[in-house]
Motif scaffolding. Structure first.
Motif, PDB file in Angstrom:
ATOM      1  N   HIS A  36       5.100 -38.142 -25.131  1.00  0.00           N
ATOM      2  CA  HIS A  36       3.685 -38.133 -24.794  1.00  0.00           C
ATOM      3  C   HIS A  36       3.428 -38.601 -23.369  1.00  0.00           C
ATOM      4  CE1 HIS A  36       1.365 -36.766 -28.262  1.00  0.00           C
ATOM      5  NE2 HIS A  36       2.405 -37.152 -28.970  1.00  0.00           N
ATOM      6  N   SER A  37       4.474 -38.823 -22.602  1.00  0.00           N
ATOM      7  CA  SER A  37       4.317 -38.891 -21.156  1.00  0.00           C
ATOM      8  C   SER A  37       4.363 -37.442 -20.663  1.00  0.00           C
ATOM      9  CB  SER A  37       5.422 -39.724 -20.519  1.00  0.00           C
ATOM     10  OG  SER A  37       6.690 -39.187 -20.836  1.00  0.00           O
ATOM     11  N   ALA A  38       4.050 -37.227 -19.407  1.00  0.00           N
ATOM     12  CA  ALA A  38       3.918 -35.834 -18.977  1.00  0.00           C
ATOM     13  C   ALA A  38       4.365 -35.632 -17.538  1.00  0.00           C
ATOM     14  CB  ALA A  38       2.458 -35.376 -19.139  1.00  0.00           C
ATOM     15  N   ALA A  39       4.454 -34.361 -17.176  1.00  0.00           N
ATOM     16  CA  ALA A  39       4.785 -34.005 -15.795  1.00  0.00           C
ATOM     17  C   ALA A  39       3.755 -34.579 -14.843  1.00  0.00           C
ATOM     18  CB  ALA A  39       4.851 -32.480 -15.672  1.00  0.00           C
ATOM     19  N   TRP A  40       2.534 -34.587 -15.278  1.00  0.00           N
ATOM     20  CA  TRP A  40       1.392 -35.055 -14.493  1.00  0.00           C
ATOM     21  C   TRP A  40       0.878 -36.343 -15.106  1.00  0.00           C
ATOM     22  CZ3 TRP A  40       0.413 -30.658 -11.352  1.00  0.00           C
ATOM     23  CH2 TRP A  40      -0.496 -30.860 -10.312  1.00  0.00           C
ATOM     24  N   ASP A  41       1.393 -37.559 -14.715  1.00  0.00           N
ATOM     25  CA  ASP A  41       1.909 -37.826 -13.388  1.00  0.00           C
ATOM     26  C   ASP A  41       3.336 -38.403 -13.376  1.00  0.00           C
ATOM     27  OD1 ASP A  41      -0.464 -37.149 -11.937  1.00  0.00           O
ATOM     28  OD2 ASP A  41      -1.342 -39.035 -12.569  1.00  0.00           O
ATOM     29  N   LEU A  42       3.879 -38.743 -14.524  1.00  0.00           N
ATOM     30  CA  LEU A  42       5.179 -39.393 -14.534  1.00  0.00           C
ATOM     31  C   LEU A  42       6.258 -38.502 -13.935  1.00  0.00           C
ATOM     32  CD1 LEU A  42       6.813 -41.878 -15.294  1.00  0.00           C
ATOM     33  CD2 LEU A  42       7.146 -40.900 -17.574  1.00  0.00           C
ATOM     34  N   VAL A 134      -5.609 -52.934 -18.469  1.00  0.00           N
ATOM     35  CA  VAL A 134      -4.227 -53.310 -18.166  1.00  0.00           C
ATOM     36  C   VAL A 134      -3.274 -52.663 -19.167  1.00  0.00           C
ATOM     37  CG1 VAL A 134      -2.598 -55.238 -18.047  1.00  0.00           C
ATOM     38  CG2 VAL A 134      -4.879 -55.465 -17.037  1.00  0.00           C
ATOM     39  N   PHE A 135      -3.613 -52.749 -20.444  1.00  0.00           N
ATOM     40  CA  PHE A 135      -2.773 -52.147 -21.472  1.00  0.00           C
ATOM     41  C   PHE A 135      -2.824 -50.625 -21.410  1.00  0.00           C
ATOM     42  CE2 PHE A 135      -2.044 -50.482 -25.762  1.00  0.00           C
ATOM     43  CZ  PHE A 135      -0.851 -51.103 -26.094  1.00  0.00           C
ATOM     44  N   ASN A 136      -4.010 -50.087 -21.225  1.00  0.00           N
ATOM     45  CA  ASN A 136      -4.178 -48.631 -21.273  1.00  0.00           C
ATOM     46  C   ASN A 136      -3.497 -47.926 -20.110  1.00  0.00           C
ATOM     47  OD1 ASN A 136      -5.686 -48.963 -23.584  1.00  0.00           O
ATOM     48  ND2 ASN A 136      -7.671 -48.799 -22.553  1.00  0.00           N
ATOM     49  N   ILE A 137      -3.634 -48.465 -18.903  1.00  0.00           N
ATOM     50  CA  ILE A 137      -3.033 -47.800 -17.750  1.00  0.00           C
ATOM     51  C   ILE A 137      -1.522 -47.860 -17.831  1.00  0.00           C
ATOM     52  CG2 ILE A 137      -3.121 -49.860 -16.301  1.00  0.00           C
ATOM     53  CD1 ILE A 137      -3.385 -46.181 -15.237  1.00  0.00           C
ATOM     54  N   ASN A 138      -0.989 -48.891 -18.460  1.00  0.00           N
ATOM     55  CA  ASN A 138       0.458 -48.977 -18.653  1.00  0.00           C
ATOM     56  C   ASN A 138       0.972 -47.829 -19.511  1.00  0.00           C
ATOM     57  OD1 ASN A 138       3.098 -50.572 -18.673  1.00  0.00           O
ATOM     58  ND2 ASN A 138       2.652 -50.412 -20.851  1.00  0.00           N
ATOM     59  N   LEU A 139       0.143 -47.344 -20.414  1.00  0.00           N
ATOM     60  CA  LEU A 139       0.541 -46.233 -21.286  1.00  0.00           C
ATOM     61  C   LEU A 139       0.413 -44.880 -20.592  1.00  0.00           C
ATOM     62  CD1 LEU A 139      -1.047 -47.147 -24.748  1.00  0.00           C
ATOM     63  CD2 LEU A 139       1.321 -47.466 -24.009  1.00  0.00           C
ATOM     64  N   TYR A 140      -0.453 -44.812 -19.605  1.00  0.00           N
ATOM     65  CA  TYR A 140      -0.776 -43.513 -19.017  1.00  0.00           C
ATOM     66  C   TYR A 140       0.207 -43.177 -17.894  1.00  0.00           C
ATOM     67  CZ  TYR A 140      -3.479 -39.724 -16.958  1.00  0.00           C
ATOM     68  OH  TYR A 140      -3.877 -38.501 -16.457  1.00  0.00           O
ATOM     69  N   ASP A 141       1.445 -42.812 -18.275  1.00  0.00           N
ATOM     70  CA  ASP A 141       2.466 -42.396 -17.323  1.00  0.00           C
ATOM     71  C   ASP A 141       2.751 -43.490 -16.288  1.00  0.00           C
ATOM     72  OD1 ASP A 141       2.686 -40.108 -18.763  1.00  0.00           O
ATOM     73  OD2 ASP A 141       1.577 -38.854 -17.382  1.00  0.00           O
ATOM     74  N   PHE A 142       2.860 -43.113 -15.005  1.00  0.00           N
ATOM     75  CA  PHE A 142       3.105 -44.079 -13.936  1.00  0.00           C
ATOM     76  C   PHE A 142       2.231 -43.731 -12.752  1.00  0.00           C
ATOM     77  CE2 PHE A 142       5.098 -44.871  -9.823  1.00  0.00           C
ATOM     78  CZ  PHE A 142       5.266 -46.250  -9.878  1.00  0.00           C
ATOM     79  N   HIS A 143       1.697 -44.771 -12.087  1.00  0.00           N
ATOM     80  CA  HIS A 143       0.894 -44.569 -10.888  1.00  0.00           C
ATOM     81  C   HIS A 143       1.207 -45.683  -9.893  1.00  0.00           C
ATOM     82  CE1 HIS A 143      -1.308 -42.537 -14.148  1.00  0.00           C
ATOM     83  NE2 HIS A 143      -1.537 -41.628 -13.223  1.00  0.00           N
TER      84      HIS A 143
END
Length: 476
Positions: A36-42, A134-143
């Motif tokens: 459930h990570s993705a090309a966009w953005d990880l 903090v928790f949610n952005i950690n789940l949303y791939d990498f930035h």
């Protein structure tokens, strides 16, 4: 006794921080493992950092241009040193978890510097860690901008402690994470200069922010990404204001009705409610001045057409959090705020976390493709070379350590399928921007071509590999 008490408190905070790193890293890694990570953005950043570590030009095959043409994120270059140890996407997830958790240490230091009681200091530290973003952005791939969160907190603390070198390093680190953060740094400089009376620190932040914004937007991004990429990636969300930075600036000045309609709307009210609800107990009108530094981010998010810029799930609100914490700390330090007891503060934060954090995804949407998990893992294991890959957006981030990789898009099929050595499809779960009809049509097409052979099939997961004669022909 006081020293022993402070040491015990710091030990607790250090333990909480280390535990948070492990928890955040574990959650993001599990999400990645569940596809459930993705090309966009990880996938974008993993490919770029990998190519840098290999001494290659980081031309993103997802974006179609050099990674510096995206957000001028120079921080990716030092991150590539980790990939020299061993190339793995988990480095990015670990760095992200560490950056987010380390904010707790800096929040703790700011609270102690402000004179809060030991229990209040612990409470504020927990408030930071339980802030849903903090928790949610950690789940949303990498930035990369997650690294700017502790950098901004560090800059504020350094300015208050008159640590010049530390301040300059923090500013340099924040600016290297994303070009738009230069606006936050400049606005922070205004706050430090005018209201905190930290004239030298404020002046440095203002000049650094303005100069880097000009360099990034007028030189780096156009040079590495081209003007078209710059407009598509950075201005399209404000297209109602104009098609260039100049047009947008003119409309902001001479057509204020466009802006006011966005500011005074239900969407904006909802967004502000989400931002402030977790800490509303500690917001005092007398101590709102630190939010001057958050104005650029607030305005960019409010004025954008994209709804994802107005929630606590995506990364766009991250630069607001450091200054929101400063407001809370100053409010508590002056005995204001309508909740003072640390236990009640922590209870409020827990309620906000359970209401707004996306932990429930782990037993809902993150399991929706688990029925093909084993087959997908087995198919990935058979991708044994660095050849080009065409696959779904969710699988792409598992195979992005290579020069060429693209993900399926039903509205934009690849012009030349033979440039790929591997084509990996999950027709049961075709992924973001794709659909089952598109995936099945491509599978049938590949089955009837002599250039690819079906190398693996299980649970609607298909791996096609370019046959040796087609590869030889391509090389010749």
């Amino acid at each position: 006794m006081p020293n022993k008490y402070c040491t015990d408190a710091m030990n607790r905070v250090s333990f909480i921080t280390c535990a948070s790193v492990l928890l955040l890293f574990g959650c993001s890694s599990l999400r990645h493992e569940l596809f459930h990570s993705a090309a966009w953005d990880l996938g974008i950043f993993d490919q770029a950092v990998y190519l840098i570590s290999q001494g290659q030009s980081p031309i993103s095959s997802f974006l179609g241009f050099h990674i510096l043409g995206d957000h001028a994120a120079t921080i990716l270059y030092p991150l590539a040193l980790l990939y020299k140890i061993y190339p793995s996407v988990y480095w990015l997830l670990f760095v992200q978890a560490t950056a987010l958790a380390s904010g707790a240490l800096l929040t703790n230091s700011m609270a102690r510097q402000a004179g809060l009681t030991a229990r209040q200091v612990i409470a504020v530290t927990i408030v930071y860690l339980l802030y849903p973003l903090v928790f949610n952005i950690n789940l949303y791939d990498f930035h990369p901008e997650v690294i700017a969160l502790p950098a901004l907190l560090g800059a504020i603390l350094a300015a208050r402690l008159a640590k010049f070198g530390w301040f300059c390093f923090s500013i340099f680190l924040a600016l290297g994470c994303k070009a738009v953060l230069s606006l936050t740094v400049a606005a922070m400089g205004v706050w430090l200069l005018v209201f905190e009376k930290r004239r030298l620190y404020g002046a440095i932040a203002i000049l650094s922010g303005i100069i880097w914004f000009a360099i990034a937007t007028k030189a780096i991004i156009p040079f590495f990404g081209g003007e078209a990429a710059s407009v598509t990636r950075h201005i399209s969300r404000y297209s109602y204001l104009g098609n260039s930075f100049v047009e947008i600036a003119q409309n902001l000045l001479f057509n204020p009705n466009l802006v006011l309609a966005k500011i005074f709307s239900l969407n904006t009210l909802e967004y502000l409610a989400l931002l402030f609800a977790p800490v509303i107990w500690g917001i005092s009108p007398r101590h709102l001045l630190p939010l001057i530094a958050a104005i650029p981010t607030l305005m960019l998010n409010i004025l954008a057409n994209a709804s994802q810029q107005r929630n606590l799930v995506h990364q766009y609100s991250l630069p607001i959090l450091p200054f929101l914490l400063v407001v809370v700390i100053q409010t508590l330090a002056t005995g204001k705020g309508w909740i003072q007891r640390p236990r009640t503060i922590i209870l409020w934060s827990l309620v906000a976390f359970f209401a707004l954090a996306k932990y429930g995804y782990f037993w809902t949407i993150y399991l929706d493709s688990f029925d093909t998990w084993q087959a997908t893992r087995q198919a990935i294991a058979q991708v044994k070379t660095q050849g080009g890959v065409y696959t779904t957006a969710e699988i792409a981030s598992h195979l992005s350590d290579r020069p060429l990789i693209e993900f399926t898009d039903a509205n934009s099929p690849p012009a030349e399928i033979t440039k790929f050595e591997y084509i990996l499809l999950n027709t049961r779960h075709p992924g973001w921007l794709s659909n089952r009809d598109f995936a099945m049509k491509l599978v049938n097409q590949l089955k009837n071509t002599q250039q690819f052979q079906l190398n693996y099939q299980q649970d609607d997961v298909y791996l096609f590999v370019k046959n040796s004669s087609a590869r030889d022909k391509k090389l010749n």
